[in-house]
Design a protein around this motif. Structure first.
Motif, PDB file in Angstrom:
ATOM      1  N   SER A 177       0.830  -1.209   0.000  1.00 59.39           N
ATOM      2  CA  SER A 177       0.000   0.000   0.000  1.00 59.39           C
ATOM      3  C   SER A 177       0.862   1.257   0.000  1.00 59.39           C
ATOM      4  CB  SER A 177      -0.918   0.001   1.224  1.00 59.39           C
ATOM      5  OG  SER A 177      -1.622   1.221   1.328  1.00 59.39           O
ATOM      6  N   LEU A 178       1.905   1.286   0.826  1.00 59.17           N
ATOM      7  CA  LEU A 178       2.796   2.445   0.876  1.00 59.17           C
ATOM      8  C   LEU A 178       3.498   2.648  -0.458  1.00 59.17           C
ATOM      9  CD1 LEU A 178       4.321   1.800   4.416  1.00 59.17           C
ATOM     10  CD2 LEU A 178       2.837   3.719   3.797  1.00 59.17           C
ATOM     11  N   PHE A 179       3.964   1.546  -1.054  1.00 59.68           N
ATOM     12  CA  PHE A 179       4.676   1.635  -2.325  1.00 59.68           C
ATOM     13  C   PHE A 179       3.752   2.109  -3.444  1.00 59.68           C
ATOM     14  CE2 PHE A 179       5.887  -0.239  -6.382  1.00 59.68           C
ATOM     15  CZ  PHE A 179       7.199   0.196  -6.521  1.00 59.68           C
ATOM     16  N   GLU A 180       2.565   1.544  -3.518  1.00 63.83           N
ATOM     17  CA  GLU A 180       1.658   1.868  -4.624  1.00 63.83           C
ATOM     18  C   GLU A 180       1.166   3.305  -4.568  1.00 63.83           C
ATOM     19  OE1 GLU A 180      -1.312  -1.174  -4.393  1.00 63.83           O
ATOM     20  OE2 GLU A 180      -0.102  -2.627  -5.536  1.00 63.83           O
ATOM     21  N   ARG A 181       1.205   3.905  -3.401  1.00 68.15           N
ATOM     22  CA  ARG A 181       0.801   5.298  -3.266  1.00 68.15           C
ATOM     23  C   ARG A 181       1.981   6.263  -3.377  1.00 68.15           C
ATOM     24  NH1 ARG A 181      -1.575   5.973   1.866  1.00 68.15           N
ATOM     25  NH2 ARG A 181      -0.829   3.921   2.492  1.00 68.15           N
ATOM     26  N   GLY A 182       3.137   5.729  -3.780  1.00 72.38           N
ATOM     27  CA  GLY A 182       4.292   6.574  -4.053  1.00 72.38           C
ATOM     28  C   GLY A 182       4.990   7.110  -2.826  1.00 72.38           C
ATOM     29  N   ASN A 190      17.472  -4.602  -0.209  1.00 70.42           N
ATOM     30  CA  ASN A 190      17.220  -4.464  -1.647  1.00 70.42           C
ATOM     31  C   ASN A 190      15.861  -4.999  -2.075  1.00 70.42           C
ATOM     32  OD1 ASN A 190      19.741  -3.243  -2.232  1.00 70.42           O
ATOM     33  ND2 ASN A 190      20.730  -5.252  -2.228  1.00 70.42           N
ATOM     34  N   ALA A 191      14.895  -4.985  -1.164  1.00 74.65           N
ATOM     35  CA  ALA A 191      13.551  -5.460  -1.489  1.00 74.65           C
ATOM     36  C   ALA A 191      12.613  -4.273  -1.666  1.00 74.65           C
ATOM     37  CB  ALA A 191      13.037  -6.373  -0.387  1.00 74.65           C
ATOM     38  N   SER A 192      11.785  -4.312  -2.693  1.00 73.39           N
ATOM     39  CA  SER A 192      10.748  -3.293  -2.866  1.00 73.39           C
ATOM     40  C   SER A 192       9.591  -3.595  -1.936  1.00 73.39           C
ATOM     41  CB  SER A 192      10.252  -3.285  -4.314  1.00 73.39           C
ATOM     42  OG  SER A 192       9.078  -2.503  -4.430  1.00 73.39           O
ATOM     43  N   LEU A 193       9.098  -2.556  -1.252  1.00 71.04           N
ATOM     44  CA  LEU A 193       7.935  -2.768  -0.389  1.00 71.04           C
ATOM     45  C   LEU A 193       6.696  -3.131  -1.202  1.00 71.04           C
ATOM     46  CD1 LEU A 193       8.191  -0.014   2.388  1.00 71.04           C
ATOM     47  CD2 LEU A 193       9.203  -2.309   2.287  1.00 71.04           C
ATOM     48  N   GLY A 194       6.766  -2.932  -2.501  1.00 68.33           N
ATOM     49  CA  GLY A 194       5.625  -3.250  -3.348  1.00 68.33           C
ATOM     50  C   GLY A 194       5.526  -4.705  -3.741  1.00 68.33           C
ATOM     51  N   SER A 195       6.548  -5.489  -3.503  1.00 67.85           N
ATOM     52  CA  SER A 195       6.525  -6.891  -3.951  1.00 67.85           C
ATOM     53  C   SER A 195       7.186  -7.819  -2.931  1.00 67.85           C
ATOM     54  CB  SER A 195       7.226  -7.021  -5.314  1.00 67.85           C
ATOM     55  OG  SER A 195       8.559  -6.510  -5.260  1.00 67.85           O
ATOM     56  N   LEU A 196       6.836  -7.664  -1.676  1.00 70.02           N
ATOM     57  CA  LEU A 196       7.406  -8.498  -0.621  1.00 70.02           C
ATOM     58  C   LEU A 196       6.780  -9.893  -0.635  1.00 70.02           C
ATOM     59  CD1 LEU A 196       7.333  -5.890   2.296  1.00 70.02           C
ATOM     60  CD2 LEU A 196       9.374  -6.663   1.046  1.00 70.02           C
ATOM     61  N   ASP A 197       7.580 -10.882  -0.284  1.00 71.07           N
ATOM     62  CA  ASP A 197       7.124 -12.273  -0.160  1.00 71.07           C
ATOM     63  C   ASP A 197       7.083 -12.614   1.332  1.00 71.07           C
ATOM     64  OD1 ASP A 197       6.852 -15.025   0.012  1.00 71.07           O
ATOM     65  OD2 ASP A 197       8.273 -15.447  -1.603  1.00 71.07           O
TER      66      ASP A 197
END
Length: 219
Positions: free
Chosen positions: A16-21, A45-52
């Motif tokens: 949610s944080l990543f998708e809202r920029g 090095n992980a994007s908060l938008g695609s965490l596993d």
């Protein structure tokens, strides 16, 4: 909340944080302290938008990696907040644009980076400290956080970004969002001589909502 659910919440709110920029690329990190004293933290090095959920870093109570991917380099930053904010169960660190911009302005007071602009800023964030610049991952940032003696739940890292501790992950995320929006308001109103909350209004908020604010007054 089970560890499985905590993992899912970290990934859901991070996305949610990543998708809202609010934090671009692979910037930003999230941690949650678990009931056994260990904690979960987002990997390096992980994007908060695609965490596993299965690959989140699981640290033991001594901060050693127990399972999952290698953790964010900002572990010392998170550790210092947990050590000094005993009620903290979650920490969120972002590179949100307006908060980073605020941290670079010359007039910012290190004891209160933002004036008392809105009730919800004080209710969610309290006052916000500003600490000097340290390179990302520098263990010395932990000493700067410890120097605040646990008085602040929200902190700006100069030329870097905000970090917020909360009693729950949701509370930390809400506070982070409020900090970013208040920084945006400050930048919009900079130089326009806006009205801030008065000492009487701040005292009323503190009494009504049980706020404990560091001793610092804005005129």
């Amino acid at each position: 909340m089970t560890e499985t659910r905590v993992r899912e919440e970290i990934c859901r709110l991070g996305r949610s944080l990543f998708e809202r920029g609010l934090t671009p690329g692979s910037s930003g990190n999230i941690s949650v302290r678990l009931d056994d004293g260990g904690w979960l933290v987002t990997p390096t090095n992980a994007s908060l938008g695609s965490l596993d959920p299965a690959r989140l870093s699981r640290l033991d109570a001594d901060g050693r990696l127990a399972s999952g991917d290698a953790p964010t380099k900002e572990v010392p930053l998170h550790t210092a907040l947990y050590q000094t904010r005993r009620t903290a169960r979650a920490v969120v660190h972002l590179h949100s644009t307006h908060s980073v911009a605020l941290s670079m302005l010359p007039e910012i007071d290190p004891r209160a980076a933002l004036p008392p602009m809105t009730a919800y800023y004080l209710m969610k964030c309290g006052l916000t400290a500003l600490v000097p610049y340290y390179r990302p991952g520098d263990p010395a940032v932990a000493d700067a956080i410890k120097g605040l003696a646990g008085k602040y739940s929200s902190v700006l890292l100069a030329n870097h970004g905000p970090v917020v501790a909360g009693e729950t992950l949701e509370a930390a995320v809400y506070a982070m969002e409020e900090l970013e929006e208040t920084a945006r308001l400050y930048l919009l109103l900079r130089g326009l001589n806006p009205r801030f909350l008065t000492p009487a209004q701040i005292a009323d908020l503190s009494k009504t909502f049980g706020l404990t604010l560091p001793e610092h007054g804005h005129e």
